[in-house]
Scaffold this active site. Sequence first.
Site, PDB file in Angstrom:
ATOM      1  N   ASN A  11      -6.051  58.709-109.429  1.00  0.00           N
ATOM      2  CA  ASN A  11      -6.273  59.935-110.219  1.00  0.00           C
ATOM      3  C   ASN A  11      -5.686  61.198-109.589  1.00  0.00           C
ATOM      4  OD1 ASN A  11      -7.820  58.648-112.378  1.00  0.00           O
ATOM      5  ND2 ASN A  11      -9.380  58.341-110.800  1.00  0.00           N
ATOM      6  N   TYR A  23     -10.927  70.626-108.174  1.00  0.00           N
ATOM      7  CA  TYR A  23      -9.771  70.212-107.370  1.00  0.00           C
ATOM      8  C   TYR A  23      -8.661  71.269-107.288  1.00  0.00           C
ATOM      9  CZ  TYR A  23     -12.034  65.673-107.657  1.00  0.00           C
ATOM     10  OH  TYR A  23     -12.941  64.644-107.552  1.00  0.00           O
ATOM     11  N   ASP A  87     -11.176  47.524 -94.049  1.00  0.00           N
ATOM     12  CA  ASP A  87     -10.580  46.499 -93.184  1.00  0.00           C
ATOM     13  C   ASP A  87      -9.157  46.871 -92.792  1.00  0.00           C
ATOM     14  OD1 ASP A  87     -12.906  45.047 -93.327  1.00  0.00           O
ATOM     15  OD2 ASP A  87     -12.157  43.567 -94.758  1.00  0.00           O
ATOM     16  N   ARG A 111     -20.648  60.139-103.411  1.00  0.00           N
ATOM     17  CA  ARG A 111     -19.456  60.585-102.675  1.00  0.00           C
ATOM     18  C   ARG A 111     -19.752  60.852-101.196  1.00  0.00           C
ATOM     19  NH1 ARG A 111     -15.846  61.582-106.950  1.00  0.00           N
ATOM     20  NH2 ARG A 111     -16.969  62.274-108.786  1.00  0.00           N
TER      21      ARG A 111
HETATM   22  C1  DQA Z   1     -11.438  63.328-103.661  1.00  0.00           C
HETATM   23  C2  DQA Z   1     -12.965  63.153-103.698  1.00  0.00           C
HETATM   24  C3  DQA Z   1     -13.342  61.806-104.266  1.00  0.00           C
HETATM   25  O1  DQA Z   1     -14.760  61.668-104.298  1.00  0.00           O
HETATM   26  C4  DQA Z   1     -12.819  61.651-105.672  1.00  0.00           C
HETATM   27  O2  DQA Z   1     -13.102  60.365-106.168  1.00  0.00           O
HETATM   28  C5  DQA Z   1     -11.369  61.967-105.770  1.00  0.00           C
HETATM   29  C6  DQA Z   1     -10.833  63.103-105.035  1.00  0.00           C
HETATM   30  C7  DQA Z   1     -11.031  64.730-103.181  1.00  0.00           C
HETATM   31  O3  DQA Z   1      -9.877  64.892-102.812  1.00  0.00           O
HETATM   32  O4  DQA Z   1     -11.845  65.663-103.216  1.00  0.00           O
HETATM   33  O5  DQA Z   1     -10.630  61.326-106.520  1.00  0.00           O
HETATM   34  O6  DQA Z   1     -10.906  62.383-102.750  1.00  0.00           O
END
Ligand code: DQA
Length: 147
Positions: A11, A23, A87, A111
């Site tokens: 994503n 983000y 791993d 998270r």
């Molecule tokens: C992320 C935080 C993760 O929890 C989330 O699933 C993401 C982005 C971040 O950059 O803040 O896809 O890695």
Amino acid sequence: MPIIFVLNGPNLNALGKREPGIYGGQTLADIEALCRSEGERLGLSIDFRQTNHEGVLVDWFHEANEVAAGIAVNAGAYTHTSIALHDAARAIRIPMVELHLSNVHAREEFRHKSMIAPAAKGVICGFGAQSYILALNALKTLTHTAE
Ligand code: DQA
């Protein structure tokens, strides 16, 4: 010049459009450009990649272990779920820094757990695109290339 793999998981190709309140408005291409210019400043060669597939991240960890001096990884949601990445992180000898744009500890409970943090040299989160720059600076120090 030491090579640093900057790896991005699921994503993150949607950055800029994806929940910008969390983000930020920068695209992944914007972040790649930032990393490239910081890499030039630090004397690091940046190999910047993104995938939505867990196994591809595993392959890249193994590849980095052969050719790179370190890994900066934003594994996205796989951070919280992937035993395979745990791993892979344990199987490599080069330093790995986990990073996140958002402060994952200030967000949902699911998270708060990272599967890869136990194998990371350190974790950087909450600084937006700057998290990538901080991770590169950490790797510069860890790879003993600091002047
Ligand atoms: C992320 C935080 C993760 O929890 C989330 O699933 C993401 C982005 C971040 O950059 O803040 O896809 O890695």
